[in-house]
Design a protein around this motif. Sequence first.
Motif, PDB file in Angstrom:
ATOM      1  N   LEU A  14       0.853  -1.175   0.000  1.00 53.76           N
ATOM      2  CA  LEU A  14       0.000   0.000   0.000  1.00 53.76           C
ATOM      3  C   LEU A  14       0.896   1.234   0.000  1.00 53.76           C
ATOM      4  CD1 LEU A  14      -3.288   0.503   1.839  1.00 53.76           C
ATOM      5  CD2 LEU A  14      -1.557   2.280   2.043  1.00 53.76           C
ATOM      6  N   ARG A  15       0.695   2.096  -0.989  1.00 47.30           N
ATOM      7  CA  ARG A  15       1.532   3.291  -1.143  1.00 47.30           C
ATOM      8  C   ARG A  15       0.832   4.494  -0.509  1.00 47.30           C
ATOM      9  NH1 ARG A  15       5.569   3.299  -4.818  1.00 47.30           N
ATOM     10  NH2 ARG A  15       5.143   5.465  -5.371  1.00 47.30           N
ATOM     11  N   LEU A  16       1.532   5.144   0.407  1.00 45.57           N
ATOM     12  CA  LEU A  16       0.976   6.252   1.185  1.00 45.57           C
ATOM     13  C   LEU A  16       1.824   7.497   0.952  1.00 45.57           C
ATOM     14  CD1 LEU A  16      -0.172   6.107   4.867  1.00 45.57           C
ATOM     15  CD2 LEU A  16       1.481   7.822   4.173  1.00 45.57           C
ATOM     16  N   HIS A  17       1.159   8.608   0.701  1.00 42.71           N
ATOM     17  CA  HIS A  17       1.845   9.896   0.544  1.00 42.71           C
ATOM     18  C   HIS A  17       1.403  10.804   1.682  1.00 42.71           C
ATOM     19  CE1 HIS A  17       3.997  12.967  -1.804  1.00 42.71           C
ATOM     20  NE2 HIS A  17       3.047  13.801  -1.416  1.00 42.71           N
ATOM     21  N   LEU A  36       1.778  16.823  -4.250  1.00 45.21           N
ATOM     22  CA  LEU A  36       1.141  15.513  -4.135  1.00 45.21           C
ATOM     23  C   LEU A  36       1.728  14.484  -5.113  1.00 45.21           C
ATOM     24  CD1 LEU A  36      -2.598  16.619  -3.765  1.00 45.21           C
ATOM     25  CD2 LEU A  36      -0.897  16.211  -1.967  1.00 45.21           C
ATOM     26  N   GLN A  37       2.748  14.908  -5.862  1.00 45.49           N
ATOM     27  CA  GLN A  37       3.411  14.023  -6.834  1.00 45.49           C
ATOM     28  C   GLN A  37       2.407  13.425  -7.819  1.00 45.49           C
ATOM     29  OE1 GLN A  37       5.879  11.126  -4.804  1.00 45.49           O
ATOM     30  NE2 GLN A  37       7.124  12.698  -3.826  1.00 45.49           N
ATOM     31  N   LEU A  38       1.506  14.270  -8.283  1.00 42.94           N
ATOM     32  CA  LEU A  38       0.481  13.801  -9.211  1.00 42.94           C
ATOM     33  C   LEU A  38       1.041  13.579 -10.611  1.00 42.94           C
ATOM     34  CD1 LEU A  38      -2.513  16.070  -8.125  1.00 42.94           C
ATOM     35  CD2 LEU A  38      -1.959  13.752  -7.369  1.00 42.94           C
ATOM     36  N   ALA A  43       4.105   4.320  -9.670  1.00 42.35           N
ATOM     37  CA  ALA A  43       2.784   3.810  -9.308  1.00 42.35           C
ATOM     38  C   ALA A  43       1.990   4.885  -8.564  1.00 42.35           C
ATOM     39  CB  ALA A  43       2.923   2.567  -8.437  1.00 42.35           C
ATOM     40  N   THR A  44       0.694   4.881  -8.753  1.00 44.89           N
ATOM     41  CA  THR A  44      -0.150   5.865  -8.079  1.00 44.89           C
ATOM     42  C   THR A  44      -0.251   5.546  -6.590  1.00 44.89           C
ATOM     43  OG1 THR A  44      -2.130   4.567  -8.546  1.00 44.89           O
ATOM     44  CG2 THR A  44      -1.518   6.271 -10.145  1.00 44.89           C
ATOM     45  N   MET A  45      -0.595   6.560  -5.820  1.00 45.38           N
ATOM     46  CA  MET A  45      -0.738   6.404  -4.382  1.00 45.38           C
ATOM     47  C   MET A  45      -2.077   5.752  -4.047  1.00 45.38           C
ATOM     48  SD  MET A  45       2.038   7.533  -3.168  1.00 45.38           S
ATOM     49  CE  MET A  45       3.444   8.375  -3.914  1.00 45.38           C
ATOM     50  N   ASP A  46      -2.086   4.964  -2.983  1.00 45.99           N
ATOM     51  CA  ASP A  46      -3.321   4.387  -2.486  1.00 45.99           C
ATOM     52  C   ASP A  46      -3.996   5.310  -1.475  1.00 45.99           C
ATOM     53  OD1 ASP A  46      -3.283   1.465  -3.561  1.00 45.99           O
ATOM     54  OD2 ASP A  46      -1.269   1.791  -2.776  1.00 45.99           O
ATOM     55  N   VAL A  79      -9.288  18.451  -6.295  1.00 46.77           N
ATOM     56  CA  VAL A  79      -8.094  17.932  -6.974  1.00 46.77           C
ATOM     57  C   VAL A  79      -8.099  16.406  -7.038  1.00 46.77           C
ATOM     58  CG1 VAL A  79      -5.575  17.723  -6.813  1.00 46.77           C
ATOM     59  CG2 VAL A  79      -6.683  19.935  -6.404  1.00 46.77           C
ATOM     60  N   LEU A  80      -8.449  15.746  -5.922  1.00 50.12           N
ATOM     61  CA  LEU A  80      -8.259  14.301  -5.812  1.00 50.12           C
ATOM     62  C   LEU A  80      -9.466  13.469  -6.237  1.00 50.12           C
ATOM     63  CD1 LEU A  80      -6.265  14.236  -2.446  1.00 50.12           C
ATOM     64  CD2 LEU A  80      -5.383  13.733  -4.726  1.00 50.12           C
TER      65      LEU A  80
END
Length: 362
Positions: A14-17, A36-38, A43-46, A79-80
């Motif tokens: 699980l990737r957390l920012h 937010l490193q968009l 890989a995208t954040m979870d 945004v999200l």
Amino acid sequence: MGMEPAHRGAVRELRLHLVTWNVGTASPPPDVSSLLQLDSLGATMDMYVIGLQEVNSKITNFLSDLAFDDPWSIFLMTVLSPLGYIKLSSVRMQGLLLLIFVKHVHLPFIRDLHTQFTRTGLYGYWGNKGGVTIRMSLYGHTVCFMNCHLPAHMENTEQRLDDFEKILEMQFEGENIPSALEHDVLFWFGDLNFRIADYGIHFVRESINNKRYNLLWEKDQLKPLVSEPLVTLSPEGEWSAEHDVLINYSAVPEFPSSAWDWIGLFKVTFKHVNDYVTYSWVEDDEISSNKDGKQVYMSAAEIPDVGGEFLLCYYSNNLQSVVGISQPFQIQPNRTLIGKELPQEESSWMQRPDNLESHDEF
């Protein structure tokens, strides 16, 4: 961050920012893609965890935000949300704001959400300083996120340390929820305001540029919180169930001790803080005290006859956590009971040949 698989047979990470930002009462900026490193090619954040300090909390703004979402929450949702994230939870205390966004796919695996806030400004009556917390069970793991704003200025180190301890003590107090330190994972962040004492800005910059972080660490006000345990303890002499045994311990000067503190004896394979073999109260069972430390006893009747490898842990009632742990040590088998009837678990261990020197099970 390793989590249980979301689908049977699929092991994943699980990737957390996590973001912490003192926004200084400013409005949201036009773009947060970099923050937010968009635009990242990875890989995208979870999950996004966003902790803000000094969100505009003038009375008119704050009352409006109580009735409606605050501008920062609205902005981040705007945004999200198109990217597949939903606002899972949020908690605000005046200028402190903590937001968590997750991908929809994770929602069925998130449970036991709770929020909390602790005021430390004006002796606990004002929320300009303190902490806000969100905790949850995430794929079966307990996770706690704590966003704090502690007092500023170089000379307020002791106040920051006091607030640090108060926030720990007050989180979920009186609720059937683990304390912050008892979660599987705790993220503690925010504008903590700990400083690097005695060094000017040019020395600090040069040390960072040359990666000589050890020079800065020696003067970091945060060092006392992480460089040594609050309590140091050790067994005295040889331990066995043939006689009462002694424990030596000492605490740092600022440690908030309590009559309800206790020292537990644990097998080295213990599973949780209540998995003790026995314990001693630090005040009721104290037998000596001086400037260098204190000594308590444990009754021989409470010591395991079979012996094995054990640890001592000091549990603080005020902090609701273990604050000191000994090195592993051996308890010798009770020689007066060798050959006599022991409880089934102990006798089976004693009957195995050549096992008096091997205690791998304990």
